[in-house]
Each structure stands twice: as structure tokens, then as C-alpha cells.
Write an enzyme that holds these catalytic residues in place. Structure first.
Site, PDB file in Angstrom:
ATOM      1  N   GLU A 166     -27.130 -31.190  31.425  1.00 10.88           N
ATOM      2  CA  GLU A 166     -25.982 -30.556  32.069  1.00 10.88           C
ATOM      3  C   GLU A 166     -24.737 -31.029  31.341  1.00 10.88           C
ATOM      4  O   GLU A 166     -24.420 -32.208  31.364  1.00 10.88           O
ATOM      5  CB  GLU A 166     -25.883 -30.954  33.539  1.00 10.88           C
ATOM      6  CG  GLU A 166     -26.860 -30.292  34.443  1.00 10.88           C
ATOM      7  CD  GLU A 166     -26.616 -30.641  35.922  1.00 10.88           C
ATOM      8  OE1 GLU A 166     -25.837 -31.569  36.223  1.00 10.88           O
ATOM      9  OE2 GLU A 166     -27.242 -29.976  36.761  1.00 10.88           O
ATOM     10  N   ASP A 173     -10.889 -23.125  29.272  1.00  8.81           N
ATOM     11  CA  ASP A 173     -11.768 -23.702  28.257  1.00  8.81           C
ATOM     12  C   ASP A 173     -11.237 -23.329  26.886  1.00  8.81           C
ATOM     13  O   ASP A 173     -10.837 -22.179  26.658  1.00  8.81           O
ATOM     14  CB  ASP A 173     -13.202 -23.172  28.390  1.00  8.81           C
ATOM     15  CG  ASP A 173     -13.929 -23.717  29.599  1.00  8.81           C
ATOM     16  OD1 ASP A 173     -13.436 -24.667  30.218  1.00  8.81           O
ATOM     17  OD2 ASP A 173     -15.007 -23.186  29.923  1.00  8.81           O
ATOM     18  N   ASN A 174     -11.232 -24.289  25.961  1.00  8.45           N
ATOM     19  CA  ASN A 174     -10.769 -24.061  24.586  1.00  8.45           C
ATOM     20  C   ASN A 174     -11.857 -24.483  23.614  1.00  8.45           C
ATOM     21  O   ASN A 174     -12.606 -25.425  23.885  1.00  8.45           O
ATOM     22  CB  ASN A 174      -9.506 -24.870  24.297  1.00  8.45           C
ATOM     23  CG  ASN A 174      -8.353 -24.504  25.188  1.00  8.45           C
ATOM     24  OD1 ASN A 174      -8.192 -23.354  25.568  1.00  8.45           O
ATOM     25  ND2 ASN A 174      -7.539 -25.487  25.537  1.00  8.45           N
ATOM     26  N   ARG A 227      -6.048 -32.621  13.990  1.00  6.19           N
ATOM     27  CA  ARG A 227      -5.284 -31.850  14.970  1.00  6.19           C
ATOM     28  C   ARG A 227      -4.680 -32.844  15.960  1.00  6.19           C
ATOM     29  O   ARG A 227      -5.390 -33.524  16.657  1.00  6.19           O
ATOM     30  CB  ARG A 227      -6.189 -30.853  15.688  1.00  6.19           C
ATOM     31  CG  ARG A 227      -6.773 -29.782  14.777  1.00  6.19           C
ATOM     32  CD  ARG A 227      -7.655 -28.820  15.567  1.00  6.19           C
ATOM     33  NE  ARG A 227      -8.325 -27.864  14.715  1.00  6.19           N
ATOM     34  CZ  ARG A 227      -7.879 -26.635  14.453  1.00  6.19           C
ATOM     35  NH1 ARG A 227      -6.744 -26.225  14.970  1.00  6.19           N
ATOM     36  NH2 ARG A 227      -8.565 -25.828  13.669  1.00  6.19           N
ATOM     37  N   HIS A 266      -1.224 -34.197  20.336  1.00  2.00           N
ATOM     38  CA  HIS A 266      -0.543 -33.199  21.160  1.00  2.00           C
ATOM     39  C   HIS A 266      -0.623 -33.513  22.648  1.00  2.00           C
ATOM     40  O   HIS A 266      -1.547 -34.179  23.098  1.00  2.00           O
ATOM     41  CB  HIS A 266      -1.155 -31.812  20.927  1.00  2.00           C
ATOM     42  CG  HIS A 266      -1.139 -31.376  19.506  1.00  2.00           C
ATOM     43  ND1 HIS A 266      -2.167 -30.671  18.934  1.00  2.00           N
ATOM     44  CD2 HIS A 266      -0.210 -31.548  18.527  1.00  2.00           C
ATOM     45  CE1 HIS A 266      -1.879 -30.416  17.672  1.00  2.00           C
ATOM     46  NE2 HIS A 266      -0.706 -30.942  17.399  1.00  2.00           N
ATOM     47  N   LYS A 307      -7.985 -33.235  30.233  1.00  2.00           N
ATOM     48  CA  LYS A 307      -8.961 -32.559  29.375  1.00  2.00           C
ATOM     49  C   LYS A 307     -10.312 -33.274  29.427  1.00  2.00           C
ATOM     50  O   LYS A 307     -10.366 -34.499  29.597  1.00  2.00           O
ATOM     51  CB  LYS A 307      -8.486 -32.552  27.917  1.00  2.00           C
ATOM     52  CG  LYS A 307      -7.198 -31.800  27.692  1.00  2.00           C
ATOM     53  CD  LYS A 307      -6.747 -31.910  26.247  1.00  2.00           C
ATOM     54  CE  LYS A 307      -5.446 -31.167  26.038  1.00  2.00           C
ATOM     55  NZ  LYS A 307      -4.915 -31.363  24.678  1.00  2.00           N
ATOM     56  N   TYR A 313     -13.237 -28.053  24.776  1.00  2.92           N
ATOM     57  CA  TYR A 313     -12.639 -28.863  25.833  1.00  2.92           C
ATOM     58  C   TYR A 313     -12.139 -28.010  26.981  1.00  2.92           C
ATOM     59  O   TYR A 313     -11.698 -26.885  26.814  1.00  2.92           O
ATOM     60  CB  TYR A 313     -11.552 -29.796  25.314  1.00  2.92           C
ATOM     61  CG  TYR A 313     -10.420 -29.168  24.552  1.00  2.92           C
ATOM     62  CD1 TYR A 313      -9.198 -28.932  25.168  1.00  2.92           C
ATOM     63  CD2 TYR A 313     -10.550 -28.861  23.202  1.00  2.92           C
ATOM     64  CE1 TYR A 313      -8.139 -28.386  24.467  1.00  2.92           C
ATOM     65  CE2 TYR A 313      -9.497 -28.311  22.492  1.00  2.92           C
ATOM     66  CZ  TYR A 313      -8.294 -28.076  23.129  1.00  2.92           C
ATOM     67  OH  TYR A 313      -7.255 -27.522  22.438  1.00  2.92           O
ATOM     68  N   GLU A 356       5.025 -27.684  24.834  1.00  2.78           N
ATOM     69  CA  GLU A 356       4.342 -28.441  23.781  1.00  2.78           C
ATOM     70  C   GLU A 356       5.088 -29.727  23.458  1.00  2.78           C
ATOM     71  O   GLU A 356       6.315 -29.744  23.414  1.00  2.78           O
ATOM     72  CB  GLU A 356       4.271 -27.613  22.493  1.00  2.78           C
ATOM     73  CG  GLU A 356       3.273 -26.508  22.494  1.00  2.78           C
ATOM     74  CD  GLU A 356       3.224 -25.781  21.148  1.00  2.78           C
ATOM     75  OE1 GLU A 356       4.066 -26.054  20.264  1.00  2.78           O
ATOM     76  OE2 GLU A 356       2.332 -24.949  20.986  1.00  2.78           O
ATOM     77  N   LYS A 373       3.929 -28.699  11.032  1.00  3.74           N
ATOM     78  CA  LYS A 373       4.468 -29.006  12.365  1.00  3.74           C
ATOM     79  C   LYS A 373       3.994 -30.381  12.838  1.00  3.74           C
ATOM     80  O   LYS A 373       4.773 -31.157  13.401  1.00  3.74           O
ATOM     81  CB  LYS A 373       4.029 -27.909  13.338  1.00  3.74           C
ATOM     82  CG  LYS A 373       4.458 -28.106  14.759  1.00  3.74           C
ATOM     83  CD  LYS A 373       4.071 -26.919  15.620  1.00  3.74           C
ATOM     84  CE  LYS A 373       2.711 -27.153  16.232  1.00  3.74           C
ATOM     85  NZ  LYS A 373       2.352 -26.184  17.262  1.00  3.74           N
ATOM     86  N   ASP A 374       2.720 -30.705  12.602  1.00  2.00           N
ATOM     87  CA  ASP A 374       2.182 -31.993  13.052  1.00  2.00           C
ATOM     88  C   ASP A 374       2.704 -33.150  12.204  1.00  2.00           C
ATOM     89  O   ASP A 374       2.879 -34.261  12.700  1.00  2.00           O
ATOM     90  CB  ASP A 374       0.655 -31.972  13.039  1.00  2.00           C
ATOM     91  CG  ASP A 374       0.077 -31.118  14.158  1.00  2.00           C
ATOM     92  OD1 ASP A 374       0.840 -30.737  15.075  1.00  2.00           O
ATOM     93  OD2 ASP A 374      -1.126 -30.822  14.114  1.00  2.00           O
TER      94      ASP A 374
END
Length: 191
Positions: free
Chosen positions: A28, A48-49, A59, A62, A72, A132, A143, A169-170
């Protein structure tokens, strides 16, 4: 399912119970009742992403601000990542501290990240699919982020900086001003 709270209060490593035989395996990946009992609180996930990244893609780090903050539950469907969370809760004794853990399709571990944390990951395998669940909807205007290479955080990324692939951007995210934040907390406590 086994849930182990990390040194960052409210942040848990989740290990599923896996049933294996000659056909393969079954587990599960999420059971609302068991999950909430294991972490000791009710969390309702609403989004959900899923992402796909090549080796070296970083990444993060954030977060979503204010009323749009998100908790998350992160897992890896394919490949291997270094998952990193940073405590941004100014009233927390672990403010500015981080957790770094390897998540993979092999170990099937998950990380529950409560609201008030920055999150990021680095793809260690040739590619990785990360999945996630979030307890709040994404909002572009909310953001926020913290620089991945902030010396004050002391994150030991598992690849050399020159091998990392990041969005511009990051690369331009702000540093976490730990000293000013701790001074602000101290002043608030004295008042």
C-alpha cells in the site's frame, strides 16, 4: 507501515510493509487511516504531482507561502534521488536545519514534510520519476524558495556543483538569513 519521526519535528520517514513472492511485490503506497495514525495528525491531500528528471537535475529548494503552504508526502516511482527538506518555521528549535535522505524505487521509502518547510531533490540515477501528494493547491503567487548552495544550510549534495542542472530561477533564489531570523525570534521572545 512504519513511520519514524526525524530530528525535524513533524517530518517523518515512512516505510511501507512490502509483500514479495515469485511474481514480484505488493504494498500500500498510501492508506489515509494508517498514515494519519502513524504521524499522529489528520492530513487531507488534495493534489498529486509527478515529475520526470534526468541525472543531475536539482529541483528546489521550494515552498509555498502563507495560506497556500503545503504539506507533502514524497516518493520515487523510478530511479533514485537525494531528497532534502529545510525547516523554515521561525519558532522551531530546528529552524534552518535540514534532512537529507535517499529515496528510490528500491527502498520505497517516503518522506512526509509538514507545512513550513522548503523541499528539493537531486536526481542521482540516469533518470527519476518523483511522485508527491500535497495537502493544499499550488498557487503561483505564493511561490518561495531558498538557495540550494546556501553555506548556512550546509547541505552536502551527492553530486559536484558543476554537474548540477538547475533553472536560472532556482540559481537566483535568496539565501536563508539564519542570523537575522534567530535575532528576530530572540527579540520576540524577550517582548
Amino acid at each position: 507501515m512504519k513511520a519514524t519521526e526525524t530530528n525535524l519535528k513533524g517530518c517523518f520517514i515512512i516505510e511501507p510493509t512490502i509483500f514479495e513472492d515469485e511474481r514480484g511485490y505488493f504494498f500500500e503506497s498510501y492508506n489515509h487511516k494508517n498514515f494519519c495514525e502513524a504521524i499522529g495528525r489528520e492530513v487531507i491531500f488534495v493534489q498529486d504531482n509527478q515529475s520526470f528528471s534526468k541525472k543531475g537535475v536539482l529541483r528546489g529548494l521550494h515552498f509555498q507561502k502563507g495560506e497556500h503552504a503545503q504539506a507533502k508526502l514524497v516518493s520515487v516511482l523510478q530511479g533514485k534521488i537525494q531528497d532534502v527538506v529545510v525547516d523554515l518555521r521561525k519558532d522551531s528549535p530546528t529552524f534552518g536545519q535540514h534532512l537529507s535522505i535517499e529515496l528510490s524505487e528500491e527502498n520505497k521509502k517516503q518522506v512526509f514534510i509538514p507545512r513550513g518547510f522548503a523541499h528539493g531533490f537531486l536526481t542521482l540515477s540516469e533518470s527519476a520519476q518523483v511522485f508527491y501528494k500535497c495537502d493544499n493547491y499550488y498557487n503561483k503567487e505564493a511561490e518561495g524558495g531558498v538557495r540550494y548552495d546556501d553555506d548556512a544550510l550546509g547541505i552536502g549534495w551527492h553530486l559536484n556543483f558543476e554537474d548540477l542542472i538547475l533553472l536560472e530561477k532556482d540559481k537566483g533564489l535568496p539565501l536563508l538569513d539564519i542570523n537575522n531570523s534567530q535575532r528576530d525570534m530572540h527579540n520576540q521572545q524577550r517582548q
